[in-house]
Design a protein around this motif. Structure first.
Motif, PDB file in Angstrom:
ATOM      1  N   LYS A 163       0.868  -1.173   0.000  1.00  0.00           N
ATOM      2  CA  LYS A 163       0.000   0.000   0.000  1.00  0.00           C
ATOM      3  C   LYS A 163       0.910   1.231   0.000  1.00  0.00           C
ATOM      4  O   LYS A 163       1.836   1.316   0.810  1.00  0.00           O
ATOM      5  N   ILE A 164       0.650   2.149  -0.928  1.00  0.00           N
ATOM      6  CA  ILE A 164       1.532   3.303  -1.113  1.00  0.00           C
ATOM      7  C   ILE A 164       0.769   4.595  -0.844  1.00  0.00           C
ATOM      8  O   ILE A 164      -0.305   4.822  -1.403  1.00  0.00           O
ATOM      9  N   ASN A 165       1.350   5.425   0.011  1.00  0.00           N
ATOM     10  CA  ASN A 165       0.789   6.724   0.355  1.00  0.00           C
ATOM     11  C   ASN A 165       1.830   7.780   0.014  1.00  0.00           C
ATOM     12  O   ASN A 165       2.904   7.812   0.627  1.00  0.00           O
ATOM     13  N   LEU A 166       1.524   8.610  -0.977  1.00  0.00           N
ATOM     14  CA  LEU A 166       2.470   9.616  -1.449  1.00  0.00           C
ATOM     15  C   LEU A 166       1.947  11.010  -1.122  1.00  0.00           C
ATOM     16  O   LEU A 166       0.820  11.352  -1.489  1.00  0.00           O
ATOM     17  N   VAL A 167       2.778  11.813  -0.475  1.00  0.00           N
ATOM     18  CA  VAL A 167       2.377  13.156  -0.080  1.00  0.00           C
ATOM     19  C   VAL A 167       3.423  14.147  -0.581  1.00  0.00           C
ATOM     20  O   VAL A 167       4.625  13.951  -0.373  1.00  0.00           O
ATOM     21  N   PHE A 168       2.932  15.206  -1.235  1.00  0.00           N
ATOM     22  CA  PHE A 168       3.809  16.248  -1.773  1.00  0.00           C
ATOM     23  C   PHE A 168       3.215  17.617  -1.501  1.00  0.00           C
ATOM     24  O   PHE A 168       1.999  17.766  -1.398  1.00  0.00           O
ATOM     25  N   GLY A 169       4.078  18.608  -1.460  1.00  0.00           N
ATOM     26  CA  GLY A 169       3.634  19.987  -1.358  1.00  0.00           C
ATOM     27  C   GLY A 169       3.204  20.483  -2.733  1.00  0.00           C
ATOM     28  O   GLY A 169       3.828  20.138  -3.745  1.00  0.00           O
ATOM     29  N   GLU A 170       2.166  21.277  -2.751  1.00  0.00           N
ATOM     30  CA  GLU A 170       1.637  21.812  -4.008  1.00  0.00           C
ATOM     31  C   GLU A 170       2.698  22.583  -4.802  1.00  0.00           C
ATOM     32  O   GLU A 170       2.705  22.560  -6.027  1.00  0.00           O
ATOM     33  N   HIS A 171       3.607  23.237  -4.105  1.00  0.00           N
ATOM     34  CA  HIS A 171       4.616  24.062  -4.773  1.00  0.00           C
ATOM     35  C   HIS A 171       6.003  23.415  -4.819  1.00  0.00           C
ATOM     36  O   HIS A 171       7.006  24.095  -5.005  1.00  0.00           O
ATOM     37  N   ASP A 172       6.054  22.098  -4.667  1.00  0.00           N
ATOM     38  CA  ASP A 172       7.318  21.378  -4.777  1.00  0.00           C
ATOM     39  C   ASP A 172       7.552  21.129  -6.268  1.00  0.00           C
ATOM     40  O   ASP A 172       6.901  20.277  -6.871  1.00  0.00           O
ATOM     41  N   GLN A 173       8.468  21.877  -6.849  1.00  0.00           N
ATOM     42  CA  GLN A 173       8.651  21.847  -8.304  1.00  0.00           C
ATOM     43  C   GLN A 173       9.131  20.508  -8.863  1.00  0.00           C
ATOM     44  O   GLN A 173       9.005  20.253 -10.060  1.00  0.00           O
ATOM     45  N   TYR A 174       9.658  19.641  -8.020  1.00  0.00           N
ATOM     46  CA  TYR A 174      10.184  18.369  -8.528  1.00  0.00           C
ATOM     47  C   TYR A 174       9.282  17.171  -8.256  1.00  0.00           C
ATOM     48  O   TYR A 174       9.643  16.037  -8.553  1.00  0.00           O
ATOM     49  N   SER A 175       8.116  17.411  -7.672  1.00  0.00           N
ATOM     50  CA  SER A 175       7.243  16.267  -7.376  1.00  0.00           C
ATOM     51  C   SER A 175       6.696  15.657  -8.664  1.00  0.00           C
ATOM     52  O   SER A 175       6.583  16.326  -9.687  1.00  0.00           O
ATOM     53  N   PRO A 176       6.367  14.369  -8.605  1.00  0.00           N
ATOM     54  CA  PRO A 176       5.816  13.704  -9.794  1.00  0.00           C
ATOM     55  C   PRO A 176       4.502  14.371 -10.201  1.00  0.00           C
ATOM     56  O   PRO A 176       3.777  14.902  -9.358  1.00  0.00           O
ATOM     57  N   ASP A 177       4.199  14.315 -11.482  1.00  0.00           N
ATOM     58  CA  ASP A 177       2.948  14.928 -11.942  1.00  0.00           C
ATOM     59  C   ASP A 177       1.816  13.903 -11.982  1.00  0.00           C
ATOM     60  O   ASP A 177       2.015  12.715 -11.736  1.00  0.00           O
ATOM     61  N   SER A 178       0.633  14.378 -12.288  1.00  0.00           N
ATOM     62  CA  SER A 178      -0.549  13.513 -12.287  1.00  0.00           C
ATOM     63  C   SER A 178      -0.461  12.416 -13.348  1.00  0.00           C
ATOM     64  O   SER A 178      -0.994  11.324 -13.153  1.00  0.00           O
ATOM     65  N   ASN A 179       0.219  12.673 -14.465  1.00  0.00           N
ATOM     66  CA  ASN A 179       0.388  11.632 -15.489  1.00  0.00           C
ATOM     67  C   ASN A 179       1.225  10.471 -14.961  1.00  0.00           C
ATOM     68  O   ASN A 179       0.935   9.310 -15.228  1.00  0.00           O
ATOM     69  N   TRP A 180       2.277  10.786 -14.225  1.00  0.00           N
ATOM     70  CA  TRP A 180       3.114   9.753 -13.620  1.00  0.00           C
ATOM     71  C   TRP A 180       2.260   8.903 -12.684  1.00  0.00           C
ATOM     72  O   TRP A 180       2.294   7.670 -12.735  1.00  0.00           O
ATOM     73  N   ALA A 181       1.496   9.576 -11.826  1.00  0.00           N
ATOM     74  CA  ALA A 181       0.647   8.865 -10.861  1.00  0.00           C
ATOM     75  C   ALA A 181      -0.384   7.994 -11.589  1.00  0.00           C
ATOM     76  O   ALA A 181      -0.609   6.841 -11.213  1.00  0.00           O
ATOM     77  N   LYS A 182      -0.970   8.537 -12.639  1.00  0.00           N
ATOM     78  CA  LYS A 182      -1.976   7.793 -13.401  1.00  0.00           C
ATOM     79  C   LYS A 182      -1.360   6.549 -14.047  1.00  0.00           C
ATOM     80  O   LYS A 182      -1.938   5.462 -14.009  1.00  0.00           O
ATOM     81  N   ASN A 183      -0.170   6.712 -14.619  1.00  0.00           N
ATOM     82  CA  ASN A 183       0.512   5.581 -15.270  1.00  0.00           C
ATOM     83  C   ASN A 183       0.822   4.444 -14.306  1.00  0.00           C
ATOM     84  O   ASN A 183       0.853   3.280 -14.699  1.00  0.00           O
ATOM     85  N   LEU A 184       1.071   4.783 -13.041  1.00  0.00           N
ATOM     86  CA  LEU A 184       1.372   3.758 -12.041  1.00  0.00           C
ATOM     87  C   LEU A 184       0.158   3.428 -11.173  1.00  0.00           C
ATOM     88  O   LEU A 184       0.284   2.678 -10.194  1.00  0.00           O
ATOM     89  N   ASN A 185      -0.987   3.988 -11.542  1.00  0.00           N
ATOM     90  CA  ASN A 185      -2.226   3.763 -10.796  1.00  0.00           C
ATOM     91  C   ASN A 185      -2.061   4.133  -9.317  1.00  0.00           C
ATOM     92  O   ASN A 185      -2.356   3.347  -8.419  1.00  0.00           O
ATOM     93  N   LEU A 186      -1.544   5.333  -9.091  1.00  0.00           N
ATOM     94  CA  LEU A 186      -1.314   5.840  -7.746  1.00  0.00           C
ATOM     95  C   LEU A 186      -2.057   7.151  -7.540  1.00  0.00           C
ATOM     96  O   LEU A 186      -2.356   7.865  -8.501  1.00  0.00           O
ATOM     97  N   LYS A 187      -2.297   7.476  -6.289  1.00  0.00           N
ATOM     98  CA  LYS A 187      -2.943   8.734  -5.933  1.00  0.00           C
ATOM     99  C   LYS A 187      -1.910   9.595  -5.210  1.00  0.00           C
ATOM    100  O   LYS A 187      -1.189   9.106  -4.338  1.00  0.00           O
ATOM    101  N   LEU A 188      -1.846  10.861  -5.598  1.00  0.00           N
ATOM    102  CA  LEU A 188      -0.963  11.800  -4.918  1.00  0.00           C
ATOM    103  C   LEU A 188      -1.784  12.620  -3.934  1.00  0.00           C
ATOM    104  O   LEU A 188      -2.829  13.160  -4.296  1.00  0.00           O
ATOM    105  N   ASP A 189      -1.333  12.711  -2.712  1.00  0.00           N
ATOM    106  CA  ASP A 189      -1.954  13.562  -1.703  1.00  0.00           C
ATOM    107  C   ASP A 189      -1.168  14.870  -1.730  1.00  0.00           C
ATOM    108  O   ASP A 189       0.000  14.898  -1.338  1.00  0.00           O
TER     109      ASP A 189
END
Length: 177
Positions: free
Chosen positions: A121-147
């Motif tokens: 089970k994977i829980n990923l948390v990023f700051g909205e203004h973190d310029q290097y965080s993965p984007d929604s396409n990356w998350a979608k491709n791996l079937n993950l949700k970004l918090d």
């Protein structure tokens, strides 16, 4: 018996990281906490190094060293909370067969380079203004949700409100397990 929660630091390690005490206070009643300093796992001496130099050492062999070391230190099913590079170390360790139940990776921006996800089970948390965080396409491709934490920067994990939120999430998700 309490569940084990392994905590892996960011690239600064635990020296001068008083913020980690806030996590310990909120989680110690529910979990047996195990702390691993990412720099020690990676065998990186950070003395007199800049952030850029430390980052380079992690990218150029340090993460690999840390994964191998962690694999040799723990061998039972465990929950892991990793901050920045600590989350990346946990992810790569899980890909190598490390038995993780729940992986909480906070501001682990290097994950944007990953194309395979671990079997946990994977829980990923990023700051909205973190310029290097993965984007929604990356998350979608791996079937993950970004918090995404609104108005958050890279080091959101040091913010007391975010710490409380994250600890509550960790406690909740482990009540279901």
């Amino acid at each position: 018996m309490k569940l084990k929660l392994l905590i892996i630091s960011d690239l600064w390690g635990f020296d001068n990281s008083l913020w980690i005490n806030n996590y310990a206070k909120l989680l110690e009643s529910d979990f047996e906490l195990l702390f691993y300093d990412a720099c020690e796992l990676a065998e990186i001496d950070t003395t007199n190094l800049t952030e850029k130099e430390i980052h380079s050492k992690f990218i150029n062999g340090g993460i690999t060293n840390a994964v191998a070391k962690l694999m040799s230190l723990e061998n039972e099913k465990i929950n892991v909370l990793g901050f920045s590079v600590g989350g990346t170390i946990a992810w790569k360790t899980a890909l190598n067969g490390f038995n993780i139940t729940n992986l909480y990776a906070i501001s682990s921006t290097r994950l944007r380079e990953e194309s395979e996800k671990p079997n946990c089970k994977i829980n990923l948390v990023f700051g909205e203004h973190d310029q290097y965080s993965p984007d929604s396409n990356w998350a979608k491709n791996l079937n993950l949700k970004l918090d995404i934490i609104k108005n958050g920067e890279h080091e959101i994990y040091k913010n007391k409100k975010v710490i409380k939120y994250l600890c509550n999430q960790i406690k909740k998700s482990n009540q279901k397990t």
